[in-house]
Scaffold this active site. Structure first.
Site, PDB file in Angstrom:
ATOM      1  N   ASP A   8      88.029  22.879  29.099  1.00 37.91           N
ATOM      2  CA  ASP A   8      87.930  23.007  27.654  1.00 37.91           C
ATOM      3  C   ASP A   8      88.632  21.798  27.018  1.00 37.91           C
ATOM      4  O   ASP A   8      89.512  21.193  27.614  1.00 37.91           O
ATOM      5  CB  ASP A   8      88.608  24.316  27.236  1.00 37.91           C
ATOM      6  CG  ASP A   8      88.716  24.439  25.752  1.00 37.91           C
ATOM      7  OD1 ASP A   8      87.694  24.295  25.065  1.00 37.91           O
ATOM      8  OD2 ASP A   8      89.852  24.662  25.258  1.00 37.91           O
ATOM      9  N   ARG A   9      88.202  21.435  25.834  1.00 34.82           N
ATOM     10  CA  ARG A   9      88.789  20.258  25.183  1.00 34.82           C
ATOM     11  C   ARG A   9      89.958  20.626  24.266  1.00 34.82           C
ATOM     12  O   ARG A   9      91.107  20.323  24.571  1.00 34.82           O
ATOM     13  CB  ARG A   9      87.686  19.530  24.376  1.00 34.82           C
ATOM     14  CG  ARG A   9      88.048  18.120  23.970  1.00 34.82           C
ATOM     15  CD  ARG A   9      87.016  17.522  23.011  1.00 34.82           C
ATOM     16  NE  ARG A   9      87.240  17.985  21.633  1.00 34.82           N
ATOM     17  CZ  ARG A   9      86.497  17.633  20.590  1.00 34.82           C
ATOM     18  NH1 ARG A   9      85.441  16.856  20.757  1.00 34.82           N
ATOM     19  NH2 ARG A   9      86.768  18.078  19.378  1.00 34.82           N
ATOM     20  N   ASP A  10      89.657  21.321  23.167  1.00 34.57           N
ATOM     21  CA  ASP A  10      90.667  21.556  22.117  1.00 34.57           C
ATOM     22  C   ASP A  10      91.609  22.692  22.533  1.00 34.57           C
ATOM     23  O   ASP A  10      91.167  23.809  22.799  1.00 34.57           O
ATOM     24  CB  ASP A  10      89.977  21.894  20.792  1.00 34.57           C
ATOM     25  CG  ASP A  10      88.982  20.803  20.374  1.00 34.57           C
ATOM     26  OD1 ASP A  10      89.101  19.656  20.853  1.00 34.57           O
ATOM     27  OD2 ASP A  10      88.079  21.107  19.572  1.00 34.57           O
ATOM     28  N   ASP A  16      94.777  21.507  19.606  1.00 37.44           N
ATOM     29  CA  ASP A  16      93.751  22.139  18.781  1.00 37.44           C
ATOM     30  C   ASP A  16      94.172  21.986  17.321  1.00 37.44           C
ATOM     31  O   ASP A  16      95.109  22.636  16.859  1.00 37.44           O
ATOM     32  CB  ASP A  16      93.615  23.613  19.149  1.00 37.44           C
ATOM     33  CG  ASP A  16      92.427  24.256  18.459  1.00 37.44           C
ATOM     34  OD1 ASP A  16      91.912  23.671  17.479  1.00 37.44           O
ATOM     35  OD2 ASP A  16      92.007  25.332  18.892  1.00 37.44           O
ATOM     36  N   CYS A  89      78.524  22.199  22.811  1.00 37.49           N
ATOM     37  CA  CYS A  89      77.560  23.030  22.088  1.00 37.49           C
ATOM     38  C   CYS A  89      77.743  22.784  20.601  1.00 37.49           C
ATOM     39  O   CYS A  89      78.811  23.056  20.054  1.00 37.49           O
ATOM     40  CB  CYS A  89      77.782  24.510  22.401  1.00 37.49           C
ATOM     41  SG  CYS A  89      76.886  25.579  21.246  1.00 37.49           S
ATOM     42  N   CYS A 104      72.046  30.272  20.817  1.00 37.91           N
ATOM     43  CA  CYS A 104      71.763  29.305  21.867  1.00 37.91           C
ATOM     44  C   CYS A 104      72.271  29.848  23.192  1.00 37.91           C
ATOM     45  O   CYS A 104      72.911  30.893  23.233  1.00 37.91           O
ATOM     46  CB  CYS A 104      72.435  27.971  21.548  1.00 37.91           C
ATOM     47  SG  CYS A 104      74.236  28.063  21.640  1.00 37.91           S
ATOM     48  N   ARG A 107      76.669  28.070  23.838  1.00 41.45           N
ATOM     49  CA  ARG A 107      77.968  28.313  23.209  1.00 41.45           C
ATOM     50  C   ARG A 107      78.804  29.178  24.148  1.00 41.45           C
ATOM     51  O   ARG A 107      78.438  30.310  24.466  1.00 41.45           O
ATOM     52  CB  ARG A 107      77.774  29.001  21.852  1.00 41.45           C
ATOM     53  CG  ARG A 107      79.089  29.310  21.147  1.00 41.45           C
ATOM     54  CD  ARG A 107      78.891  29.772  19.716  1.00 41.45           C
ATOM     55  NE  ARG A 107      80.122  30.320  19.169  1.00 41.45           N
ATOM     56  CZ  ARG A 107      81.134  29.570  18.720  1.00 41.45           C
ATOM     57  NH1 ARG A 107      81.063  28.266  18.744  1.00 41.45           N
ATOM     58  NH2 ARG A 107      82.219  30.135  18.259  1.00 41.45           N
ATOM     59  N   LYS A 134      91.182  29.999  25.868  1.00 44.01           N
ATOM     60  CA  LYS A 134      90.605  31.199  25.242  1.00 44.01           C
ATOM     61  C   LYS A 134      90.029  32.104  26.334  1.00 44.01           C
ATOM     62  O   LYS A 134      89.595  31.626  27.398  1.00 44.01           O
ATOM     63  CB  LYS A 134      89.460  30.814  24.282  1.00 44.01           C
ATOM     64  CG  LYS A 134      89.918  29.958  23.106  1.00 44.01           C
ATOM     65  CD  LYS A 134      90.691  30.773  22.075  1.00 44.01           C
ATOM     66  CE  LYS A 134      91.331  29.891  21.006  1.00 44.01           C
ATOM     67  NZ  LYS A 134      90.346  29.088  20.259  1.00 44.01           N
TER      68      LYS A 134
HETATM   69 MG    MG Z   1      90.068  25.594  23.359  1.00 42.55          MG
HETATM   70 ZN    ZN Z   2      74.761  25.841  21.959  1.00 40.52          ZN
END
Ligand code: MG
Ligand code: ZN
Length: 203
Positions: A8-10, A16, A89, A104, A107, A134
């Protein structure tokens, strides 16, 4: 077919800050570059998977997401680290910007980003890892048969206090550095040295 670490990035790689609508707001955690370099050296692919619904909401655009990822790549490269692919996404069912305002399959916790990366890069998700802050990241990891690690950075400490029914992480650790240690331990005991006992108490 190779194993990978899906990051995950943020809240996991970088702080974040809410919708990241300017590159100047990127703030790496101090351990991120070293952690990614260690996973590179262990032969694990490292792939970013991130929800960026700000695109569907009209808060940021795809050019900014791409520029942000080029900035991450350049910063990592300067520290001798590498992300092998960036997948995001841009959708949200309640977005306002066509064509992104829709349901979609990518996500998170849906698995579309991992499926695309697996096809592009030749990854075996079942031998891979997902790291995020998360429960949706943990759910994604479980859904693809990977091992799932929750980090306490970003929203992770709050997430830890409200675990969802029927879902658990393979490990809950302070940050990406601890996640990388856990992953390297698991990866090395699986690939190189099955007899050796790991000295990491979290492993
Ligand atoms: Mg995150
Ligand atoms: Zn998506």
């Amino acid at each position: 077919m190779k194993p990978a670490v899906f990051l995950d990035r943020d809240g996991t790689m970088i702080e974040d800050v809410g919708y990241l609508d300017a590159i100047a707001r990127v703030a790496f955690y101090p351990w991120t570059i070293d952690s990614i370099r260690a996973m590179n050296r262990a032969g694990l692919l490292v792939v970013v998977v991130t929800n960026q619904s700000g695109v569907a909401r009209g808060i940021l655009d795809e050019a900014l997401v791409d520029a942000t990822h080029r900035h991450l790549a350049a910063t990592l490269e300067a520290g001798g680290a590498r992300v092998d692919g960036y997948y995001y996404c841009p959708h949200h069912p309640r977005g306002t910007v066509a064509p992104f305002a829709r349901e979609c399959d990518c996500r998170k916790p849906a698995r579309g980003l991992i499926d695309r990366a697996a096809t592009d890069l030749g990854i075996d998700p079942g031998r891979s890892f997902v790291v995020g802050d998360k429960w949706s990241d943990v759910q994604l990891g479980r859904g693809v048969g990977a091992r799932a690690i929750l980090v306490r950075t970003g929203g992770g400490a709050a997430e830890e206090r409200r675990p969802p029914a029927g879902l658990s992480a393979d490990a809950i650790v302070d940050n990406l550095a601890a996640a990388a240690s856990w992953i390297l331990c698991q990866h090395e005991s699986a690939t190189r040295n099955p007899q050796s006992a790991c000295r990491d108490p979290q492993c």
